[in-house]
Scaffold this motif. Sequence first.
Motif, PDB file in Angstrom:
ATOM      1  N   SER A 219       0.654  -1.267  -0.076  1.00 36.45           N
ATOM      2  CA  SER A 219      -0.062   0.022   0.025  1.00 36.45           C
ATOM      3  C   SER A 219       0.715   1.159  -0.007  1.00 36.45           C
ATOM      4  O   SER A 219       0.342   2.437   0.076  1.00 36.45           O
ATOM      5  CB  SER A 219      -0.907   0.123   1.197  1.00 36.45           C
ATOM      6  OG  SER A 219      -0.118   0.017   2.412  1.00 36.45           O
ATOM      7  N   PHE A 220       2.209   1.218  -0.300  1.00 39.21           N
ATOM      8  CA  PHE A 220       2.915   2.428  -0.237  1.00 39.21           C
ATOM      9  C   PHE A 220       3.985   2.436  -1.088  1.00 39.21           C
ATOM     10  O   PHE A 220       4.157   1.230  -1.930  1.00 39.21           O
ATOM     11  CB  PHE A 220       3.692   2.550   1.188  1.00 39.21           C
ATOM     12  CG  PHE A 220       4.684   1.342   1.571  1.00 39.21           C
ATOM     13  CD1 PHE A 220       5.793   0.953   0.938  1.00 39.21           C
ATOM     14  CD2 PHE A 220       4.213   0.274   2.297  1.00 39.21           C
ATOM     15  CE1 PHE A 220       6.656   0.207   1.455  1.00 39.21           C
ATOM     16  CE2 PHE A 220       4.984  -0.875   2.551  1.00 39.21           C
ATOM     17  CZ  PHE A 220       6.211  -0.956   2.086  1.00 39.21           C
ATOM     18  N   GLU A 221       4.505   3.602  -1.658  1.00 44.12           N
ATOM     19  CA  GLU A 221       5.527   3.783  -2.423  1.00 44.12           C
ATOM     20  C   GLU A 221       6.778   4.642  -1.748  1.00 44.12           C
ATOM     21  O   GLU A 221       6.790   5.183  -0.806  1.00 44.12           O
ATOM     22  CB  GLU A 221       4.952   4.609  -3.846  1.00 44.12           C
ATOM     23  CG  GLU A 221       3.906   4.114  -4.632  1.00 44.12           C
ATOM     24  CD  GLU A 221       3.299   5.057  -5.298  1.00 44.12           C
ATOM     25  OE1 GLU A 221       4.271   6.231  -5.863  1.00 44.12           O
ATOM     26  OE2 GLU A 221       2.294   5.211  -5.824  1.00 44.12           O
ATOM     27  N   ILE A 233       5.569   6.680   0.984  1.00 48.50           N
ATOM     28  CA  ILE A 233       4.148   7.482   0.890  1.00 48.50           C
ATOM     29  C   ILE A 233       3.073   6.377   0.777  1.00 48.50           C
ATOM     30  O   ILE A 233       3.168   5.410   0.071  1.00 48.50           O
ATOM     31  CB  ILE A 233       3.885   8.188  -0.320  1.00 48.50           C
ATOM     32  CG1 ILE A 233       5.324   9.253  -0.682  1.00 48.50           C
ATOM     33  CG2 ILE A 233       2.574   8.957  -0.842  1.00 48.50           C
ATOM     34  CD1 ILE A 233       5.566   9.562  -2.066  1.00 48.50           C
ATOM     35  N   GLU A 234       2.205   6.661   1.801  1.00 50.38           N
ATOM     36  CA  GLU A 234       1.075   5.469   1.936  1.00 50.38           C
ATOM     37  C   GLU A 234       0.031   6.214   1.420  1.00 50.38           C
ATOM     38  O   GLU A 234      -0.535   7.322   1.747  1.00 50.38           O
ATOM     39  CB  GLU A 234       0.719   5.170   3.636  1.00 50.38           C
ATOM     40  CG  GLU A 234      -0.393   4.444   3.752  1.00 50.38           C
ATOM     41  CD  GLU A 234       0.091   2.900   3.721  1.00 50.38           C
ATOM     42  OE1 GLU A 234       1.272   2.683   4.357  1.00 50.38           O
ATOM     43  OE2 GLU A 234      -0.711   1.989   3.346  1.00 50.38           O
ATOM     44  N   THR A 235      -0.752   5.480   0.219  1.00 49.15           N
ATOM     45  CA  THR A 235      -1.999   6.147  -0.246  1.00 49.15           C
ATOM     46  C   THR A 235      -3.085   5.267   0.057  1.00 49.15           C
ATOM     47  O   THR A 235      -3.039   4.083  -0.166  1.00 49.15           O
ATOM     48  CB  THR A 235      -1.635   6.123  -1.820  1.00 49.15           C
ATOM     49  OG1 THR A 235      -0.515   6.940  -2.058  1.00 49.15           O
ATOM     50  CG2 THR A 235      -2.860   6.931  -2.375  1.00 49.15           C
ATOM     51  N   TYR A 236      -4.209   6.011   0.479  1.00 52.24           N
ATOM     52  CA  TYR A 236      -5.487   5.060   0.785  1.00 52.24           C
ATOM     53  C   TYR A 236      -6.271   5.068  -0.377  1.00 52.24           C
ATOM     54  O   TYR A 236      -6.463   5.977  -1.342  1.00 52.24           O
ATOM     55  CB  TYR A 236      -6.319   5.809   1.810  1.00 52.24           C
ATOM     56  CG  TYR A 236      -5.423   5.858   3.278  1.00 52.24           C
ATOM     57  CD1 TYR A 236      -5.086   4.714   3.601  1.00 52.24           C
ATOM     58  CD2 TYR A 236      -5.037   7.084   3.646  1.00 52.24           C
ATOM     59  CE1 TYR A 236      -4.303   4.798   4.763  1.00 52.24           C
ATOM     60  CE2 TYR A 236      -4.582   6.964   4.794  1.00 52.24           C
ATOM     61  CZ  TYR A 236      -4.099   5.964   5.503  1.00 52.24           C
ATOM     62  OH  TYR A 236      -3.468   5.973   6.660  1.00 52.24           O
ATOM     63  N   GLY A 237      -6.512   3.561  -0.660  1.00 49.30           N
ATOM     64  CA  GLY A 237      -7.481   3.198  -1.949  1.00 49.30           C
ATOM     65  C   GLY A 237      -8.042   2.054  -1.649  1.00 49.30           C
ATOM     66  O   GLY A 237      -7.880   1.480  -0.659  1.00 49.30           O
ATOM     67  N   SER A 268      -5.828  11.355   2.031  1.00 50.20           N
ATOM     68  CA  SER A 268      -5.824  10.560   0.935  1.00 50.20           C
ATOM     69  C   SER A 268      -4.526  10.005   1.078  1.00 50.20           C
ATOM     70  O   SER A 268      -4.199   8.679   0.553  1.00 50.20           O
ATOM     71  CB  SER A 268      -6.206  11.165  -0.345  1.00 50.20           C
ATOM     72  OG  SER A 268      -5.362  12.153  -0.605  1.00 50.20           O
ATOM     73  N   THR A 269      -3.535  10.617   1.671  1.00 49.03           N
ATOM     74  CA  THR A 269      -2.219  10.279   1.689  1.00 49.03           C
ATOM     75  C   THR A 269      -1.677  10.594   3.053  1.00 49.03           C
ATOM     76  O   THR A 269      -1.723  11.653   3.341  1.00 49.03           O
ATOM     77  CB  THR A 269      -1.298  10.526   0.488  1.00 49.03           C
ATOM     78  OG1 THR A 269      -1.195  12.081   0.877  1.00 49.03           O
ATOM     79  CG2 THR A 269      -1.738  10.437  -0.699  1.00 49.03           C
ATOM     80  N   SER A 271       2.372  10.460   4.663  1.00 46.81           N
ATOM     81  CA  SER A 271       4.012  10.173   3.957  1.00 46.81           C
ATOM     82  C   SER A 271       4.702  10.668   5.016  1.00 46.81           C
ATOM     83  O   SER A 271       4.631  11.611   5.818  1.00 46.81           O
ATOM     84  CB  SER A 271       4.258  10.802   2.602  1.00 46.81           C
ATOM     85  OG  SER A 271       3.718  12.147   2.738  1.00 46.81           O
TER      86      SER A 271
END
Length: 392
Positions: A219-221, A233-237, A268-269, A271
């Motif tokens: 779930s992260f980049e 960076i953790e993005t919620y989706g 939404s993110t 980081s």
Amino acid sequence: MLHSADELVDPAILDKVRGWRDYVEAKLGFRNHWYPILLSSEVEEGRPVTAMLCGENLLLNRIDGEVFCIRDRCLHRGVKFSRKPECHTKATITCWYHGYTYRWSDGRLTDVIAAPDTRIVDGNRGVRAYPVREAKGLVFVFMGDREGNVPPLADDVPPGFLDDDNFVIARHQVVASNWRHGVENGFDTTHIYIHRESRLIQEGNMVLPLGFAPSQTKSFEISDPEDGPVGVIETYGPHVVPAFEGRVEGETVLTVPSDITGKNLVPSTISMWMPCALKVDPWPSPTTTQFEFYVPIDDTRHLYVQTLGTRATTPEEERAFTREFNNRWAYYALEEFNGPDIWAREAAEEGYADDRQWIDEALFEADENIVAFRRLAARRNRGVQRPADIRN
Ligand code: FES
């Protein structure tokens, strides 16, 4: 606990850490990075003020509008200038004890007032002077020793923080925990369990689950450029699963509202950026972003720098946001919501006090983003601050 003159962490523990040894060793923080340590408004013209960063005692002063920073320790006998700051000229500070006098701009020893002809003033001696930048109402100090090779401040703050139209209001407080417990709590997607009774949820018209757990998909980049901010960076989706119901042995023991109709879906993110900055975007409203810094003071305390930013380009917009901040967010977001975060960090300090917890901890899938930051920090830090750095 100090294990020897140069070790804050037991070498036997460090030898067992796999993948993020530097991070565990960095009890005093990372060296050669920028940190915000004061509000600009706290450094007044011609009035020296103290701070501690990464275990080092610092003294700052504003001269003709520009802020300078030197180590708060006289070369002669090691006393602190701040015991009785004496500035006989605007550009210098004189030690109250025997009159060693130093330039604020570079720390150079210029005179000894009590012994004008001394040979100790040879043009080479001085106290450490640290680069300073002011941005967004904060004073940033470069805790480093790389004269002439200081990276830009933009490399050590989250993307967007320095944007011209990002209007920021900041405040700070001392928290009784190591800086890493601030980092890891803020970036922890299941720690929101502690916020389930927050009044901010109603005030911000939000839905906040008991936690977010990653599905099979990562779930992260990782942002890892040669130049520029480095972070995770953790993005919620769809790849993160919100938990709205809490069960114990099959029995439902907790529920929180899950109907998102008409609600603000924030953030939404989230980081985490080197060396110690969190970005929650948007938060606590769809038009604001929270940036936080967990600045190492020493091995058991950090300076919790909380900021809220919004897009504002005119004085009217800035005044309107300042009113909104004072009337709403200062309490509901920064005090009421973040209060349990501080409490949790101080509790974690107890758990990690003897450092064994770094090798005993039982992490789970949802902690993968934290582990990613540990690995990144261990690889991309510009140096570990050690007790020897404080003495020399
Ligand atoms: Fe500072 Fe002697 S201790 S001048």
